[in-house]
Scaffold this motif. Structure first.
Motif, PDB file in Angstrom:
ATOM      1  N   GLU A   1       0.827  -1.212   0.000  1.00 12.78           N
ATOM      2  CA  GLU A   1       0.000   0.000   0.000  1.00 12.78           C
ATOM      3  C   GLU A   1       0.860   1.261   0.000  1.00 12.78           C
ATOM      4  OE1 GLU A   1      -3.693   0.110   2.392  1.00 12.78           O
ATOM      5  OE2 GLU A   1      -3.148  -1.919   3.052  1.00 12.78           O
ATOM      6  N   LYS A   2       2.154   1.097   0.175  1.00 15.69           N
ATOM      7  CA  LYS A   2       3.072   2.240   0.171  1.00 15.69           C
ATOM      8  C   LYS A   2       3.606   2.546  -1.230  1.00 15.69           C
ATOM      9  CE  LYS A   2       4.491   1.584   4.990  1.00 15.69           C
ATOM     10  NZ  LYS A   2       5.627   1.353   5.930  1.00 15.69           N
ATOM     11  N   ILE A   3       3.027   1.913  -2.225  1.00 15.80           N
ATOM     12  CA  ILE A   3       3.447   2.147  -3.606  1.00 15.80           C
ATOM     13  C   ILE A   3       3.363   3.633  -3.947  1.00 15.80           C
ATOM     14  CG2 ILE A   3       1.102   1.745  -4.494  1.00 15.80           C
ATOM     15  CD1 ILE A   3       2.379   0.436  -6.967  1.00 15.80           C
ATOM     16  N   ASP A   4       4.291   4.105  -4.758  1.00 13.92           N
ATOM     17  CA  ASP A   4       4.276   5.511  -5.167  1.00 13.92           C
ATOM     18  C   ASP A   4       2.994   5.837  -5.922  1.00 13.92           C
ATOM     19  OD1 ASP A   4       5.802   8.148  -5.781  1.00 13.92           O
ATOM     20  OD2 ASP A   4       5.157   7.435  -7.753  1.00 13.92           O
ATOM     21  N   TYR A   5       2.461   7.010  -5.664  1.00 11.28           N
ATOM     22  CA  TYR A   5       1.205   7.459  -6.274  1.00 11.28           C
ATOM     23  C   TYR A   5       1.233   7.307  -7.792  1.00 11.28           C
ATOM     24  CZ  TYR A   5      -2.683  10.549  -7.538  1.00 11.28           C
ATOM     25  OH  TYR A   5      -3.832  11.053  -8.075  1.00 11.28           O
ATOM     26  N   ASP A   6       2.233   7.877  -8.441  1.00 11.90           N
ATOM     27  CA  ASP A   6       2.254   7.886  -9.904  1.00 11.90           C
ATOM     28  C   ASP A   6       2.552   6.516 -10.491  1.00 11.90           C
ATOM     29  OD1 ASP A   6       1.517  10.519 -10.698  1.00 11.90           O
ATOM     30  OD2 ASP A   6       3.436  11.245  -9.954  1.00 11.90           O
ATOM     31  N   VAL A   7       3.271   5.680  -9.768  1.00  9.62           N
ATOM     32  CA  VAL A   7       3.503   4.310 -10.247  1.00  9.62           C
ATOM     33  C   VAL A   7       2.173   3.571 -10.346  1.00  9.62           C
ATOM     34  CG1 VAL A   7       4.518   2.074  -9.663  1.00  9.62           C
ATOM     35  CG2 VAL A   7       5.873   4.168  -9.402  1.00  9.62           C
ATOM     36  N   LEU A   8       1.331   3.706  -9.323  1.00 11.19           N
ATOM     37  CA  LEU A   8       0.028   3.039  -9.350  1.00 11.19           C
ATOM     38  C   LEU A   8      -0.900   3.691 -10.370  1.00 11.19           C
ATOM     39  CD1 LEU A   8      -1.994   1.000  -8.427  1.00 11.19           C
ATOM     40  CD2 LEU A   8      -2.464   2.403  -6.398  1.00 11.19           C
ATOM     41  N   ARG A   9      -0.888   5.011 -10.427  1.00 10.14           N
ATOM     42  CA  ARG A   9      -1.747   5.703 -11.400  1.00 10.14           C
ATOM     43  C   ARG A   9      -1.437   5.235 -12.819  1.00 10.14           C
ATOM     44  NH1 ARG A   9      -0.827   9.589 -14.781  1.00 10.14           N
ATOM     45  NH2 ARG A   9       1.164  10.174 -13.827  1.00 10.14           N
ATOM     46  N   GLU A  10      -0.159   5.190 -13.148  1.00 10.66           N
ATOM     47  CA  GLU A  10       0.233   4.784 -14.503  1.00 10.66           C
ATOM     48  C   GLU A  10      -0.092   3.311 -14.757  1.00 10.66           C
ATOM     49  OE1 GLU A  10       4.320   5.875 -14.661  1.00 10.66           O
ATOM     50  OE2 GLU A  10       3.892   8.037 -14.677  1.00 10.66           O
ATOM     51  N   LYS A  11       0.012   2.500 -13.729  1.00 15.05           N
ATOM     52  CA  LYS A  11      -0.322   1.073 -13.862  1.00 15.05           C
ATOM     53  C   LYS A  11      -1.800   0.909 -14.227  1.00 15.05           C
ATOM     54  CE  LYS A  11      -0.228  -3.235 -11.130  1.00 15.05           C
ATOM     55  NZ  LYS A  11       0.736  -4.030 -11.921  1.00 15.05           N
ATOM     56  N   VAL A  12      -2.665   1.675 -13.547  1.00 13.23           N
ATOM     57  CA  VAL A  12      -4.100   1.611 -13.848  1.00 13.23           C
ATOM     58  C   VAL A  12      -4.374   2.140 -15.254  1.00 13.23           C
ATOM     59  CG1 VAL A  12      -6.397   2.412 -13.186  1.00 13.23           C
ATOM     60  CG2 VAL A  12      -4.736   1.812 -11.411  1.00 13.23           C
ATOM     61  N   GLU A  13      -3.755   3.260 -15.579  1.00 18.11           N
ATOM     62  CA  GLU A  13      -4.005   3.884 -16.884  1.00 18.11           C
ATOM     63  C   GLU A  13      -3.550   3.001 -18.045  1.00 18.11           C
ATOM     64  OE1 GLU A  13      -3.756   8.531 -15.327  1.00 18.11           O
ATOM     65  OE2 GLU A  13      -2.292   7.786 -16.787  1.00 18.11           O
ATOM     66  N   ARG A  14      -2.484   2.234 -17.837  1.00 18.85           N
ATOM     67  CA  ARG A  14      -2.030   1.321 -18.894  1.00 18.85           C
ATOM     68  C   ARG A  14      -2.993   0.154 -19.098  1.00 18.85           C
ATOM     69  NH1 ARG A  14       3.103   2.072 -16.450  1.00 18.85           N
ATOM     70  NH2 ARG A  14       2.867   0.068 -15.354  1.00 18.85           N
ATOM     71  N   SER A  15      -3.784  -0.136 -18.070  1.00 19.15           N
ATOM     72  CA  SER A  15      -4.676  -1.298 -18.103  1.00 19.15           C
ATOM     73  C   SER A  15      -6.060  -0.987 -18.645  1.00 19.15           C
ATOM     74  CB  SER A  15      -4.829  -1.878 -16.680  1.00 19.15           C
ATOM     75  OG  SER A  15      -3.576  -2.215 -16.131  1.00 19.15           O
ATOM     76  N   LEU A  16      -6.363   0.291 -18.852  1.00 23.97           N
ATOM     77  CA  LEU A  16      -7.707   0.695 -19.261  1.00 23.97           C
ATOM     78  C   LEU A  16      -7.642   1.702 -20.402  1.00 23.97           C
ATOM     79  CD1 LEU A  16      -9.177   1.324 -15.685  1.00 23.97           C
ATOM     80  CD2 LEU A  16      -9.757  -0.599 -17.178  1.00 23.97           C
ATOM     81  N   PRO A  17      -8.712   1.821 -21.172  1.00 22.23           N
ATOM     82  CA  PRO A  17      -8.764   2.892 -22.168  1.00 22.23           C
ATOM     83  C   PRO A  17      -8.702   4.252 -21.489  1.00 22.23           C
ATOM     84  CG  PRO A  17     -10.531   1.289 -22.496  1.00 22.23           C
ATOM     85  CD  PRO A  17      -9.914   0.968 -21.176  1.00 22.23           C
ATOM     86  N   LYS A  18      -8.048   5.224 -22.132  1.00 22.45           N
ATOM     87  CA  LYS A  18      -7.969   6.564 -21.547  1.00 22.45           C
ATOM     88  C   LYS A  18      -9.292   7.272 -21.782  1.00 22.45           C
ATOM     89  CE  LYS A  18      -3.211   8.046 -21.044  1.00 22.45           C
ATOM     90  NZ  LYS A  18      -3.365   8.725 -19.777  1.00 22.45           N
ATOM     91  N   ASP A  19     -10.195   7.084 -20.864  1.00 26.78           N
ATOM     92  CA  ASP A  19     -11.555   7.578 -21.005  1.00 26.78           C
ATOM     93  C   ASP A  19     -11.970   8.317 -19.727  1.00 26.78           C
ATOM     94  OD1 ASP A  19     -14.681   6.831 -20.452  1.00 26.78           O
ATOM     95  OD2 ASP A  19     -14.293   7.218 -22.569  1.00 26.78           O
ATOM     96  N   ILE A  20     -12.430   9.533 -19.863  1.00 27.54           N
ATOM     97  CA  ILE A  20     -12.771  10.370 -18.709  1.00 27.54           C
ATOM     98  C   ILE A  20     -13.869   9.721 -17.876  1.00 27.54           C
ATOM     99  CG2 ILE A  20     -13.696  12.613 -17.985  1.00 27.54           C
ATOM    100  CD1 ILE A  20     -12.508  13.723 -20.651  1.00 27.54           C
ATOM    101  N   GLU A  21     -14.940   9.275 -18.527  1.00 27.89           N
ATOM    102  CA  GLU A  21     -16.056   8.701 -17.788  1.00 27.89           C
ATOM    103  C   GLU A  21     -15.662   7.404 -17.087  1.00 27.89           C
ATOM    104  OE1 GLU A  21     -19.615   8.305 -20.047  1.00 27.89           O
ATOM    105  OE2 GLU A  21     -19.687  10.430 -20.600  1.00 27.89           O
ATOM    106  N   LEU A  22     -14.853   6.598 -17.753  1.00 31.46           N
ATOM    107  CA  LEU A  22     -14.394   5.346 -17.147  1.00 31.46           C
ATOM    108  C   LEU A  22     -13.538   5.615 -15.927  1.00 31.46           C
ATOM    109  CD1 LEU A  22     -14.018   2.259 -17.157  1.00 31.46           C
ATOM    110  CD2 LEU A  22     -12.127   2.588 -18.771  1.00 31.46           C
ATOM    111  N   PHE A  23     -12.587   6.531 -16.027  1.00 32.17           N
ATOM    112  CA  PHE A  23     -11.715   6.845 -14.893  1.00 32.17           C
ATOM    113  C   PHE A  23     -12.507   7.418 -13.719  1.00 32.17           C
ATOM    114  CE2 PHE A  23      -7.564   7.491 -17.538  1.00 32.17           C
ATOM    115  CZ  PHE A  23      -7.483   6.121 -17.721  1.00 32.17           C
ATOM    116  N   SER A  24     -13.432   8.327 -14.011  1.00 32.61           N
ATOM    117  CA  SER A  24     -14.192   8.945 -12.925  1.00 32.61           C
ATOM    118  C   SER A  24     -15.110   7.925 -12.258  1.00 32.61           C
ATOM    119  CB  SER A  24     -14.996  10.140 -13.438  1.00 32.61           C
ATOM    120  OG  SER A  24     -15.918   9.754 -14.430  1.00 32.61           O
TER     121      SER A  24
END
Length: 221
Positions: A156-179
């Motif tokens: 759970e101590k993973i760096d913020y941007d490391v996790l953010r980028e991991k999620v973003e790579r796994s999903l389409p870059k879509d505003i509604e999906l992310f929100s």
């Protein structure tokens, strides 16, 4: 795998209609006020601002500091947050408001927001996603908790941007999906994946590494 988690949460909880705000500026005010407090406290503070017709950049800049601090007192840390609201409101005015700032590339906008006093990565990304309507995934403590327990990350101590980028790579870059995904994670962690989890009835239980390990040890009832 991320998409599977999203799909299951969406089927279980339905759409969450986030962020709860009437204007882009209210979104940003809320993202500042919600730092280190519960959303119910933020709602009280925003209600106070609305009653005084202060939910606009110019109104925030012009209201006396003492009065602003008193109005947002329910959100806690009101001295710091009053200062941050004024800084952000002035930033908006000086940079042409949402319309002009929205023309910036996502990461140029993010850099500008992160340079503001008191605006960290979660706050900046909340503004970018929900107010400026650009596709960036918002990471919070709930995200780290859920993905650690699911076995997607090692800590759970993973760096913020490391996790953010991991999620973003796994999903389409879509505003509604992310929100929607962000909102569903918050909903799920408030109802099931709490600090002390309530695993019974959880829609993600069969894919949860945390539950499997606990069940093997006989720790779940």
């Amino acid at each position: 795998m991320m998409r599977t988690v999203f799909d299951r949460l969406f089927r279980f909880f339905g759409p969450q209609y986030w962020w709860p705000a009437e204007t882009k500026f209210e979104v940003c005010v809320g993202s500042i006020l919600t730092q280190n407090t519960a959303w119910t406290n933020v709602e009280r503070a925003i209600h106070n601002l609305k009653k005084e017709n202060l939910l606009s950049p110019y109104a925030i800049v012009q209201v006396p500091d003492e009065r602003l601090r008193e109005l947002i007192r329910p959100a806690g840390f009101f001295n710091q947050k009053a200062e941050r609201l004024k800084i952000f409101a002035k930033f908006l005015i000086d940079n042409g408001g949402f319309e002009k700032l929205s023309l910036l590339p996502l990461y140029s906008l993010r850099e500008k927001l992160l340079n503001l006093k008191g605006v960290g990565r979660e706050t900046a990304d909340s503004m970018i996603l929900y107010a400026f309507e650009k596709p960036i995934f918002v990471v919070d403590a709930y995200t780290k908790r859920l993905f650690y327990r699911m076995g997607f990350i090692d800590s759970e101590k993973i760096d913020y941007d490391v996790l953010r980028e991991k999620v973003e790579r796994s999903l389409p870059k879509d505003i509604e999906l992310f929100s929607e995904f962000h909102a569903l994670i918050v909903k799920h962690c408030k109802e099931f994946c709490r600090k002390k989890p309530l695993c019974e009835g959880c829609p993600l239980i069969d894919g949860c590494k945390f539950w499997r390990n606990g069940a093997a040890q006989g720790s779940h009832r």
